[in-house]
Each structure stands twice: as C-alpha cells, then as structure tokens.
Write a protein that holds these residues in place. Structure first.
Motif, short mmCIF file in Angstrom:
data_model
loop_
_atom_site.label_atom_id
_atom_site.label_comp_id
_atom_site.label_asym_id
_atom_site.label_seq_id
_atom_site.Cartn_x
_atom_site.Cartn_y
_atom_site.Cartn_z
N LEU A 1 43.45 51.43 33.86
CA LEU A 1 42.27 51.08 34.65
C LEU A 1 41.13 50.61 33.75
O LEU A 1 40.46 49.62 34.04
N SER A 2 40.96 51.30 32.65
CA SER A 2 39.90 50.95 31.70
C SER A 2 40.15 49.54 31.13
O SER A 2 39.22 48.73 31.02
N ARG A 3 41.40 49.25 30.79
CA ARG A 3 41.77 47.92 30.30
C ARG A 3 41.49 46.85 31.36
O ARG A 3 40.96 45.78 31.07
N ALA A 4 41.89 47.17 32.60
CA ALA A 4 41.69 46.23 33.71
C ALA A 4 40.19 45.96 33.90
O ALA A 4 39.77 44.82 34.12
N GLU A 5 39.36 47.01 33.81
CA GLU A 5 37.90 46.83 33.95
C GLU A 5 37.35 45.95 32.83
O GLU A 5 36.51 45.09 33.07
N ARG A 6 37.85 46.17 31.61
CA ARG A 6 37.42 45.33 30.48
C ARG A 6 37.82 43.87 30.72
O ARG A 6 37.04 42.95 30.50
N ASP A 7 39.06 43.69 31.21
CA ASP A 7 39.54 42.34 31.49
C ASP A 7 38.68 41.67 32.56
O ASP A 7 38.33 40.49 32.45
N VAL A 8 38.31 42.44 33.61
CA VAL A 8 37.47 41.91 34.68
C VAL A 8 36.10 41.52 34.11
O VAL A 8 35.57 40.44 34.41
N ASP B 1 35.43 40.69 31.00
CA ASP B 1 35.65 39.49 30.18
C ASP B 1 35.73 38.25 31.08
O ASP B 1 35.13 37.21 30.78
N LEU B 2 36.49 38.38 32.17
CA LEU B 2 36.62 37.25 33.10
C LEU B 2 35.27 36.89 33.71
O LEU B 2 34.95 35.71 33.87
N HIS C 1 33.59 33.43 33.29
CA HIS C 1 33.24 32.67 34.50
C HIS C 1 31.77 32.26 34.46
O HIS C 1 31.43 31.11 34.72
N SER C 2 30.89 33.19 34.10
CA SER C 2 29.45 32.89 34.00
C SER C 2 29.20 31.79 32.99
O SER C 2 28.40 30.88 33.22
N SER C 3 29.91 31.87 31.88
CA SER C 3 29.77 30.87 30.83
C SER C 3 30.22 29.50 31.33
O SER C 3 29.54 28.49 31.12
N VAL C 4 31.34 29.46 32.04
CA VAL C 4 31.85 28.20 32.58
C VAL C 4 30.87 27.64 33.62
O VAL C 4 30.56 26.45 33.62
N VAL C 5 30.35 28.51 34.48
CA VAL C 5 29.39 28.08 35.50
C VAL C 5 28.14 27.51 34.82
O VAL C 5 27.64 26.45 35.20
N ALA C 6 27.65 28.18 33.77
CA ALA C 6 26.47 27.70 33.04
C ALA C 6 26.75 26.33 32.42
O ALA C 6 25.90 25.43 32.50
N GLU C 7 27.94 26.18 31.82
CA GLU C 7 28.31 24.88 31.24
C GLU C 7 28.37 23.79 32.31
O GLU C 7 27.90 22.67 32.10
#
Length: 111
Positions: free
Chosen positions: A12-19, A21-22, A26-32
């Motif tokens: 669960l902790s790994r999944a939260e980290r992955d989320v 990161d995503l 996603h925010s970075s892609v939206v900003a670009e």
C-alpha cells in the motif's frame, strides 16, 4: 500462503508513492502543456502581426509603384518639353545669327 498484514502495508505504501509520483508527473505534463499552449498563442499572435505588416507593406509598395509611374511619366513629359524648348532656342539663335549677318551686310553695303 497469503500475504501478511506487513506485506500489504508495504504494498500500500509503495502504491501511494507511485500515485504521488504519477500526480507530480501529471502536474508537470499539464504545466508543460499550458506553457506550450501559451507559446503557441504567442506565435499565432506574432504570425498574425507579421501578416498584417506584410499587407501594409504590399499596400505601401503599390502606392510607391504608382508614385514612381507618375514620376516617370512626368519626367518623360519634361524631357519632351525640354527638347521642344531646345529646338526653339536653336531656331531663335539661327534667326539671330541671320539678323546679325544681314545687319552687317547692310552696314557694309552702306559704307
């Protein structure tokens, strides 16, 4: 066997980290994308401005061409007038020379 509670918590902790990161990605892609859209809008505005200036240059070019044509016609007219004036001058000079010669001949005949 079945995964333990610890295994599930790690997962669960790994999944939260992955989320997270995503989300960051996603925010970075939206900003670009937003930045790209702004740049595209700037380019479009610049292109429209360039098109407007090009049209203005075309209008100016046509006006200059018409002005040049008028000047060339006027120049031709003036050259013709000058030729006529020169021809008259030559005729008048010839008549003057003839009058001087006649006066000299008359003076000689009288003397």
């Amino acid at each position: 066997g079945f995964p333990t509670r610890e295994d599930l918590l790690v997962c669960l902790s790994r999944a939260e980290r992955d989320v997270d990161d995503l989300r960051r990605s996603h925010s970075s892609v939206v900003a670009e994308l937003e930045e790209t859209a702004k740049e595209r809008e700037k380019m479009r505005t610049n292109w429209e401005e360039a098109q407007k200036q090009l049209k203005e240059c075309e209008v100016e070019k046509l006006a200059l061409k018409r002005s040049l044509d008028v000047s060339l016609r006027r120049s031709k007219d003036l050259q013709q007038e000058l030729s006529v004036a020169n021809a008259w001058r030559e005729e008048l000079e010839a008549e003057r020379d003839l009058a001087i010669a006649s006066a000299a001949a008359a003076a000689n005949a009288a003397a």
